[in-house]
Design a protein around this motif. Structure first.
Motif, PDB file in Angstrom:
ATOM      1  N   SER A 128     -21.418  -6.223 -28.367  1.00 48.82           N
ATOM      2  CA  SER A 128     -20.120  -6.213 -27.693  1.00 48.82           C
ATOM      3  C   SER A 128     -20.036  -7.319 -26.655  1.00 48.82           C
ATOM      4  CB  SER A 128     -19.870  -4.853 -27.032  1.00 48.82           C
ATOM      5  OG  SER A 128     -19.798  -3.845 -28.004  1.00 48.82           O
ATOM      6  N   LEU A 129     -21.066  -7.457 -25.833  1.00 50.88           N
ATOM      7  CA  LEU A 129     -21.062  -8.514 -24.813  1.00 50.88           C
ATOM      8  C   LEU A 129     -21.034  -9.905 -25.442  1.00 50.88           C
ATOM      9  CD1 LEU A 129     -23.516  -7.020 -22.167  1.00 50.88           C
ATOM     10  CD2 LEU A 129     -21.050  -7.391 -21.918  1.00 50.88           C
ATOM     11  N   GLN A 130     -21.782 -10.088 -26.523  1.00 47.73           N
ATOM     12  CA  GLN A 130     -21.754 -11.383 -27.212  1.00 47.73           C
ATOM     13  C   GLN A 130     -20.351 -11.699 -27.725  1.00 47.73           C
ATOM     14  OE1 GLN A 130     -24.862 -10.326 -30.032  1.00 47.73           O
ATOM     15  NE2 GLN A 130     -25.988 -12.150 -29.422  1.00 47.73           N
ATOM     16  N   MET A 131     -19.708 -10.705 -28.300  1.00 47.86           N
ATOM     17  CA  MET A 131     -18.372 -10.926 -28.844  1.00 47.86           C
ATOM     18  C   MET A 131     -17.363 -11.251 -27.745  1.00 47.86           C
ATOM     19  SD  MET A 131     -18.359  -8.083 -31.874  1.00 47.86           S
ATOM     20  CE  MET A 131     -16.778  -8.573 -32.553  1.00 47.86           C
ATOM     21  N   TYR A 132     -17.457 -10.577 -26.595  1.00 46.43           N
ATOM     22  CA  TYR A 132     -16.588 -10.915 -25.465  1.00 46.43           C
ATOM     23  C   TYR A 132     -16.888 -12.339 -24.991  1.00 46.43           C
ATOM     24  CZ  TYR A 132     -15.062  -6.048 -24.886  1.00 46.43           C
ATOM     25  OH  TYR A 132     -14.528  -4.807 -25.067  1.00 46.43           O
ATOM     26  N   ARG A 133     -18.155 -12.661 -24.856  1.00 48.48           N
ATOM     27  CA  ARG A 133     -18.555 -13.983 -24.375  1.00 48.48           C
ATOM     28  C   ARG A 133     -18.062 -15.091 -25.302  1.00 48.48           C
ATOM     29  NH1 ARG A 133     -24.738 -15.360 -24.724  1.00 48.48           N
ATOM     30  NH2 ARG A 133     -24.133 -15.418 -26.910  1.00 48.48           N
ATOM     31  N   ASP A 134     -18.176 -14.865 -26.617  1.00 48.45           N
ATOM     32  CA  ASP A 134     -17.852 -15.901 -27.588  1.00 48.45           C
ATOM     33  C   ASP A 134     -16.389 -15.930 -27.998  1.00 48.45           C
ATOM     34  OD1 ASP A 134     -20.540 -16.465 -27.455  1.00 48.45           O
ATOM     35  OD2 ASP A 134     -21.031 -15.500 -29.359  1.00 48.45           O
ATOM     36  N   GLY A 135     -15.583 -15.006 -27.448  1.00 49.20           N
ATOM     37  CA  GLY A 135     -14.165 -14.976 -27.771  1.00 49.20           C
ATOM     38  C   GLY A 135     -13.837 -14.284 -29.090  1.00 49.20           C
ATOM     39  N   ASP A 136     -14.823 -13.605 -29.686  1.00 50.42           N
ATOM     40  CA  ASP A 136     -14.584 -12.882 -30.932  1.00 50.42           C
ATOM     41  C   ASP A 136     -13.971 -11.503 -30.684  1.00 50.42           C
ATOM     42  OD1 ASP A 136     -15.691 -14.968 -32.415  1.00 50.42           O
ATOM     43  OD2 ASP A 136     -17.711 -14.169 -32.150  1.00 50.42           O
ATOM     44  N   ARG A 137     -13.991 -11.064 -29.437  1.00 54.03           N
ATOM     45  CA  ARG A 137     -13.400  -9.792 -29.035  1.00 54.03           C
ATOM     46  C   ARG A 137     -12.707 -10.071 -27.711  1.00 54.03           C
ATOM     47  NH1 ARG A 137     -16.944  -4.181 -28.468  1.00 54.03           N
ATOM     48  NH2 ARG A 137     -15.199  -2.816 -27.997  1.00 54.03           N
ATOM     49  N   GLU A 138     -11.485  -9.607 -27.563  1.00 52.89           N
ATOM     50  CA  GLU A 138     -10.698  -9.921 -26.369  1.00 52.89           C
ATOM     51  C   GLU A 138     -10.426  -8.679 -25.535  1.00 52.89           C
ATOM     52  OE1 GLU A 138      -9.576 -12.974 -25.364  1.00 52.89           O
ATOM     53  OE2 GLU A 138     -10.597 -13.912 -27.054  1.00 52.89           O
ATOM     54  N   HIS A 139     -10.541  -8.837 -24.225  1.00 57.84           N
ATOM     55  CA  HIS A 139     -10.159  -7.810 -23.259  1.00 57.84           C
ATOM     56  C   HIS A 139      -9.858  -8.537 -21.951  1.00 57.84           C
ATOM     57  CE1 HIS A 139     -10.695  -4.595 -20.258  1.00 57.84           C
ATOM     58  NE2 HIS A 139     -10.247  -3.809 -21.230  1.00 57.84           N
ATOM     59  N   PRO A 140      -8.779  -8.166 -21.262  1.00 58.79           N
ATOM     60  CA  PRO A 140      -8.404  -8.897 -20.052  1.00 58.79           C
ATOM     61  C   PRO A 140      -9.524  -9.029 -19.017  1.00 58.79           C
ATOM     62  CG  PRO A 140      -6.666  -7.363 -20.660  1.00 58.79           C
ATOM     63  CD  PRO A 140      -7.818  -7.104 -21.573  1.00 58.79           C
ATOM     64  N   LEU A 141     -10.348  -8.006 -18.833  1.00 56.53           N
ATOM     65  CA  LEU A 141     -11.438  -8.088 -17.861  1.00 56.53           C
ATOM     66  C   LEU A 141     -12.760  -8.516 -18.499  1.00 56.53           C
ATOM     67  CD1 LEU A 141     -10.747  -4.893 -15.725  1.00 56.53           C
ATOM     68  CD2 LEU A 141     -10.402  -7.274 -15.062  1.00 56.53           C
ATOM     69  N   MET A 142     -13.109  -7.895 -19.618  1.00 54.41           N
ATOM     70  CA  MET A 142     -14.435  -8.128 -20.197  1.00 54.41           C
ATOM     71  C   MET A 142     -14.625  -9.539 -20.725  1.00 54.41           C
ATOM     72  SD  MET A 142     -16.469  -5.735 -19.597  1.00 54.41           S
ATOM     73  CE  MET A 142     -17.777  -6.483 -20.552  1.00 54.41           C
ATOM     74  N   SER A 143     -13.592 -10.167 -21.213  1.00 50.76           N
ATOM     75  CA  SER A 143     -13.730 -11.534 -21.718  1.00 50.76           C
ATOM     76  C   SER A 143     -14.177 -12.461 -20.590  1.00 50.76           C
ATOM     77  CB  SER A 143     -12.418 -12.015 -22.337  1.00 50.76           C
ATOM     78  OG  SER A 143     -12.109 -11.222 -23.455  1.00 50.76           O
ATOM     79  N   GLY A 144     -13.539 -12.341 -19.430  1.00 54.38           N
ATOM     80  CA  GLY A 144     -13.936 -13.152 -18.280  1.00 54.38           C
ATOM     81  C   GLY A 144     -15.282 -12.728 -17.716  1.00 54.38           C
ATOM     82  N   GLN A 145     -15.539 -11.434 -17.748  1.00 57.77           N
ATOM     83  CA  GLN A 145     -16.784 -10.890 -17.211  1.00 57.77           C
ATOM     84  C   GLN A 145     -17.991 -11.418 -17.981  1.00 57.77           C
ATOM     85  OE1 GLN A 145     -16.555  -8.976 -14.536  1.00 57.77           O
ATOM     86  NE2 GLN A 145     -18.644  -8.305 -14.331  1.00 57.77           N
ATOM     87  N   ALA A 146     -17.868 -11.530 -19.285  1.00 61.16           N
ATOM     88  CA  ALA A 146     -19.010 -11.876 -20.136  1.00 61.16           C
ATOM     89  C   ALA A 146     -19.138 -13.369 -20.425  1.00 61.16           C
ATOM     90  CB  ALA A 146     -18.907 -11.115 -21.450  1.00 61.16           C
TER      91      ALA A 146
END
Length: 149
Positions: A102-120
């Motif tokens: 999940s963290l990898q996907m947020y970090r790499d832009g493969d999963r989007e969330h207003p807070l988690m994308s920036g967080q990761a």
């Protein structure tokens, strides 16, 4: 046996062979690994990360990100079981590889969330592995539907 039956059986056998081949490991890194992980050749987890260390993850869970000025525990609670918002997941006792993916996907832009994308976005592979190790070792308050009718 009729020609139509022979053709049908052959088509079925071909489809079965293709399905089996698609499920058989080919030795390549799974597509869901991040590009950074594939480049580094990490293989110690299904998320393709180096070994995580819970003590380092605990320290990292307290660090506020530059993007959101929030730490992991600000939103998920000290043990990962008291989310700030009921829609946020409980992390305590969750599978380490699930957290890491999940963290990898947020970090790499493969999963989007207003807070988690920036967080990761600035997390390294090691930091992700450490956070996953930490939260996976916390007491679990996760529930499944086992026994629910």
């Amino acid at each position: 046996m009729s020609r139509a039956m022979t053709t049908t059986r052959l088509a079925f056998a071909l489809l079965a062979a293709l399905a089996f081949a698609a499920c058989t490991p080919s030795g390549e890194t799974p597509a869901e690994h991040s590009s950074a992980d594939r480049g580094e050749g990490h293989t110690s987890s299904s998320a393709g990360l180096p070994k995580g260390h819970a003590d380092a993850g605990e320290k990292r869970s307290l660090v506020k990100s530059k993007a959101t000025n929030q730490s992991c525990i600000d939103c998920h609670g000290k043990e990962g079981n008291v989310p700030l918002d009921p829609t946020y997941p409980k992390l305590g006792g969750q599978y380490a590889d699930y957290i890491a993916h999940s963290l990898q996907m947020y970090r790499d832009g493969d999963r989007e969330h207003p807070l988690m994308s920036g967080q990761a976005k600035d997390l390294t592979d090691q930091e992700i592995a450490d956070l996953a190790a930490f939260f996976s070792t916390r007491p679990s308050q996760l529930r499944d539907l086992h026994g629910v009718h």
